[in-house]
Motif scaffolding. Structure first.
Motif, short mmCIF file in Angstrom:
data_model
loop_
_atom_site.label_atom_id
_atom_site.label_comp_id
_atom_site.label_asym_id
_atom_site.label_seq_id
_atom_site.Cartn_x
_atom_site.Cartn_y
_atom_site.Cartn_z
N ASP A 142 0.56 -1.55 -0.34
CA ASP A 142 -0.22 -0.24 -0.02
C ASP A 142 0.71 2.01 0.18
O ASP A 142 0.59 1.95 -0.54
N TRP A 143 1.64 1.72 0.67
CA TRP A 143 2.75 2.85 0.70
C TRP A 143 3.56 2.34 -0.74
O TRP A 143 4.00 3.55 -1.09
N LYS A 144 3.81 1.62 -0.86
CA LYS A 144 4.70 1.39 -2.07
C LYS A 144 3.97 1.65 -3.21
O LYS A 144 4.23 2.70 -4.61
N PHE A 145 2.60 1.14 -3.69
CA PHE A 145 2.01 1.48 -4.37
C PHE A 145 1.18 2.18 -4.79
O PHE A 145 0.31 2.36 -5.80
N GLY A 146 0.87 2.76 -3.40
CA GLY A 146 -0.40 3.08 -3.15
C GLY A 146 -1.47 2.78 -2.87
O GLY A 146 -1.90 1.62 -2.81
N SER A 147 -2.18 3.73 -2.40
CA SER A 147 -3.67 3.10 -2.16
C SER A 147 -4.51 2.45 -2.40
O SER A 147 -5.80 1.67 -2.05
N ASP A 148 -4.85 3.11 -3.68
CA ASP A 148 -5.47 2.17 -4.18
C ASP A 148 -5.20 1.42 -5.92
O ASP A 148 -6.01 0.77 -6.64
N TRP A 149 -4.26 0.38 -5.01
CA TRP A 149 -3.76 -0.44 -5.96
C TRP A 149 -4.22 -1.47 -6.21
O TRP A 149 -4.45 -2.24 -7.34
N LEU A 150 -5.21 -1.79 -4.75
CA LEU A 150 -5.98 -3.44 -4.44
C LEU A 150 -6.82 -3.28 -6.25
O LEU A 150 -7.70 -3.94 -6.78
N GLU A 151 -7.57 -1.89 -5.89
CA GLU A 151 -8.71 -1.41 -6.88
C GLU A 151 -8.45 -1.18 -8.16
O GLU A 151 -9.26 -1.75 -9.13
N ARG A 152 -7.30 -1.43 -8.35
CA ARG A 152 -7.34 -1.10 -10.40
C ARG A 152 -7.15 -2.57 -10.74
O ARG A 152 -7.01 -2.38 -11.33
N TYR A 153 -6.57 -2.93 -9.83
CA TYR A 153 -6.86 -4.70 -10.10
C TYR A 153 -8.04 -5.44 -9.23
O TYR A 153 -7.47 -6.29 -9.16
N LYS A 154 -8.78 -4.99 -9.43
CA LYS A 154 -10.04 -5.70 -8.69
C LYS A 154 -10.26 -7.11 -9.15
O LYS A 154 -10.51 -7.67 -8.34
N ASP A 155 -10.79 -7.32 -10.50
CA ASP A 155 -11.06 -8.68 -11.28
C ASP A 155 -10.04 -9.37 -11.02
O ASP A 155 -10.62 -10.29 -10.93
N PHE A 156 -9.33 -9.08 -10.53
CA PHE A 156 -7.54 -10.41 -10.42
C PHE A 156 -7.68 -10.67 -9.34
O PHE A 156 -7.72 -11.71 -8.91
N TRP A 157 -7.83 -9.58 -8.15
CA TRP A 157 -8.20 -10.26 -7.56
C TRP A 157 -9.46 -10.71 -6.23
O TRP A 157 -9.61 -11.75 -5.60
N GLU A 158 -10.34 -10.13 -7.25
CA GLU A 158 -11.94 -11.42 -6.74
C GLU A 158 -11.90 -12.69 -7.33
O GLU A 158 -12.42 -13.66 -7.27
N GLU A 159 -10.82 -12.85 -8.09
CA GLU A 159 -10.83 -14.73 -8.59
C GLU A 159 -9.51 -14.58 -8.74
O GLU A 159 -10.23 -16.31 -7.85
N LYS A 160 -8.36 -14.03 -7.40
CA LYS A 160 -7.68 -14.41 -6.75
C LYS A 160 -8.22 -15.08 -5.47
O LYS A 160 -7.71 -16.16 -4.63
#
Length: 161
Positions: A142-160
Motif C-alpha cells: 500500500d505504501w509503495k504502490f499507493g492506497s488504491d492499487w488493489l482497486e486497479r486490479y479488482k477483477d484479478f483479486w476477486e478471482e484470486k
C-alpha cells in the motif's frame, strides 16, 4: 522464527539471482535448507529442469525470472519472486497471474524464512481469505504502490482470493 525454520529443515530450495552478495546473504538466511544457487538464467534453467526442489526463489531482473517462473510452474515448484528493480503493482500482478506463489520485495529478505515456509506449506488454508504472506506485506505494498492499487486490479483479486 523458530517454527518457520523447523518447517524448512532439509527442504531443497533453489535460489537464482545475478548479484553474488544477494546469493550469499540468502544462503546464510536459509542455511537450514539444502540449497542450490545459480547466478544466470542458463544455470537456473538447467537446475530447474534436472532436479526436484521444494521451492525456488527467483530474481525477476537479470536472470530472466519470468522465464524461470514458467519452468517452475510447469514442474509444480512453488516460486517466490524476489525483486528490487521490478517492484511495482504491475509486476506483482504479472507474477501472480503467471503462477508465482509469493511476490516479495528485497527489502523484506529478513523475513525470508517465513515466506519460504509459507510457499512450501502454508499454515492457512488457501480459500480462507488472503494468504498470510500477503497480509504481512500488504501495508508495504500500500505504501509503495499507493492506497488504491488493489482497486486497479479488482477483477484479478476477486478471482484470486
Amino acid at each position: 522464527m523458530t517454527k518457520y525454520l523447523d518447517r524448512l529443515k532439509g527442504k531443497r530450495v533453489l535460489i537464482v539471482d545475478d548479484e553474488p552478495d544477494m546469493l550469499e546473504s540468502l544462503e546464510e538466511m536459509l542455511d537450514i535448507c539444502r540449497l542450490e544457487t545459480a547466478s544466470t538464467f542458463e544455470e537456473g534453467r538447467t537446475l530447474l529442469e534436472s532436479r526436484r526442489f521444494d521451492a525456488a526463489i527467483l530474481d525477476i531482473m537479470g536472470v530472466q525470472g519470468y522465464q524461470l517462473l514458467n519452468i517452475a510452474v510447469e514442474k509444480k515448484i512453488p516460486a517466490i519472486m524476489l525483486t528490487a528493480h521490478a517492484l511495482s503493482s504491475e509486476n506483482f500482478v504479472i507474477s501472480m497471474k503467471a503462477g508465482a506463489t509469493i511476490y516479495i520485495p528485497k527489502d523484506e529478505i529478513l523475513n525470508l524464512a517465513f515466506f519460504v515456509a509459507e510457499a512450501i506449506s502454508p499454515e492457512q488454508p488457501v480459500k480462507s481469505g488472503p494468504p498470510r504472506w500477503f497480509e504481512k506485506l500488504k501495508p508495504y505494498f500500500d505504501w509503495k504502490f499507493g492506497s488504491d492499487w488493489l482497486e486497479r486490479y479488482k477483477d484479478f483479486w476477486e478471482e484470486k482470493l
